[in-house]
Design an enzyme around this catalytic site. Structure first.
Site, PDB file in Angstrom:
ATOM      1  N   ILE A 189      36.286  37.937  32.180  1.00  0.00           N
ATOM      2  CA  ILE A 189      35.585  37.097  33.132  1.00  0.00           C
ATOM      3  C   ILE A 189      35.666  35.660  32.629  1.00  0.00           C
ATOM      4  O   ILE A 189      35.339  35.380  31.473  1.00  0.00           O
ATOM      5  CB  ILE A 189      34.112  37.516  33.285  1.00  0.00           C
ATOM      6  N   CYS A 190      36.125  34.767  33.484  1.00  0.00           N
ATOM      7  CA  CYS A 190      36.217  33.343  33.146  1.00  0.00           C
ATOM      8  C   CYS A 190      37.042  33.150  31.871  1.00  0.00           C
ATOM      9  O   CYS A 190      38.145  33.690  31.760  1.00  0.00           O
ATOM     10  CB  CYS A 190      34.809  32.758  33.025  1.00  0.00           C
ATOM     11  N   THR A 191      36.520  32.408  30.895  1.00  0.00           N
ATOM     12  CA  THR A 191      37.301  32.091  29.703  1.00  0.00           C
ATOM     13  C   THR A 191      37.394  33.255  28.727  1.00  0.00           C
ATOM     14  O   THR A 191      37.971  33.106  27.639  1.00  0.00           O
ATOM     15  CB  THR A 191      36.716  30.862  28.981  1.00  0.00           C
TER      16      THR A 191
ATOM     17  N   SER B 128      39.642  37.209  35.714  1.00  0.00           N
ATOM     18  CA  SER B 128      38.983  36.528  36.830  1.00  0.00           C
ATOM     19  C   SER B 128      38.620  35.108  36.449  1.00  0.00           C
ATOM     20  O   SER B 128      38.588  34.746  35.271  1.00  0.00           O
ATOM     21  CB  SER B 128      37.716  37.286  37.254  1.00  0.00           C
TER      22      SER B 128
END
Length: 334
Positions: free
Chosen positions: A111-113, A163
């Site tokens: 998720i994200c970074t 994502s």
């Protein structure tokens, strides 16, 4: 009772609390028709010890790397405590060892970074991936072997899924539930979380859309009107007329508010209806096409292959293995 799908969420030092708690909430709301849980979510750390979130509070866990080794799905939320990864620094030894314990073929999600952790571990080399658009330039320099696309909400590259920031993580979790158990379960989980049930992974990650002035008309009411008429051949002119705007103004305002053209949006909504009908009924493909607004089975097949890479019959087999596979037509009034 079926065996629960085991999800391990890895809490890293400096983890973002929202993204850390999100998988537990979303997967925890994925239930059978009888209300039984479908997933078992465990939050763990690389060494079983507490970590400090980026909000300053300590997170205690009851599991360590053994949860990663036993998991069917591993999720890595973002952290802001390892900026050195974007400068080529290696993963901390305990984290590298914990990731090495993940069984080959385990579905692994960032998720994200959190994608930086996967990239630093070498797992994304030669694979399609995404990350938060703000970090994309640094990510691309640090990990040139990753096929990065920062313009999308999430990327499914087989057992590796990545994502973009915050809400895109919810989209990806719902996408996984949909893939595992179908539209009805995913939609119910979305309703319980009070979030939209479906945003396609290919949707633009970042859309610079101004907030309209209170006195400026929006397309919200027209979208609601169109959703009640998806089976009908609604035209762009009819949409603009309902919104009491010119075609040009309506199209521009619609794109500003939604991030896609009216025609693209209608197609996405119709595909969603078609998917639900394919999953929940044995209706022939031609009738599914009619009720979802595509008009003909050929049109539905073309749109599904373009958007999903699969035919309606193959899609139905995935979610209803014992259902009839006939695509023959029946009278529209049936």
């Amino acid at each position: 009772m079926s065996v629960l799908h085991r999800v391990a969420v890895l809490a890293l030092e400096g983890v973002a609390p929202f993204e850390l708690g999100m998988p537990s909430r979303v997967f925890g709301n994925a239930l059978t028709a009888d209300g039984d849980a479908l997933y078992e979510v465990t939050v763990c750390t690389a060494d079983g010890l507490p970590v400090t979130s980026d909000a300053g509070f300590t997170i205690g866990v009851t599991a360590g790397p053994e949860a990663l080794a036993a998991a069917d799905t591993v999720i890595i939320p973002p952290t802001h405590a390892m900026p050195g990864l974007l400068r080529g620094e290696p993963l901390p030894p305990a984290l590298a060892d914990a990731l090495a314990a993940v069984r080959p073929g385990t579905r692994t999600v960032s998720i994200c970074t959190g994608s930086e952790v996967l990239a630093a571990a070498g797992l994304l080399d030669g694979r399609r991936a995404t990350t938060h658009w703000v970090h994309a330039p640094e990510f691309r320099r640090a990990f040139p072997r990753v096929l990065l696309d920062e313009d999308v909400l999430f990327v499914d590259d087989g057992t590796l899924l990545t994502s973009a920031g915050v809400a895109a993580g919810i989209d990806l979790c719902l996408y996984l539930i949909r893939a595992d158990h179908g539209t009805a379960v995913a939609n119910r989980a979305a309703r319980l979380c009070v979030v939209p049930p479906w945003r396609d992974g290919g949707q633009a990650q970042y859309i610079d859309r101004p907030v309209p002035e209170p006195t400026v008309a929006t397309t919200t009411a027209t979208r609601a009107w169109a959703l009640e008429r998806l089976a009908e051949p609604v035209t762009l002119a009819e949409l603009a007329a309902h919104a009491r705007m010119s075609l040009r103004t309506f199209t521009r305002r619609f794109r500003d508010e939604v991030g896609m053209t009216p025609v693209q949006w209608l197609t996405v909504q119709r595909l969603e209806v078609a998917r639900q009908l394919l999953e929940s009924s044995d209706l022939p493909v031609d009738l599914v096409a009619h009720r979802s607004g595509f008009g003909s089975g050929n049109s539905l097949r073309q749109h599904m292959r373009t958007a999903l890479g699969i035919s309606p019959i193959a899609y139905r087999r995935t979610f209803r293995p014992g259902s009839p596979v006939s695509g023959s037509a029946v009278p529209v009034g049936a």
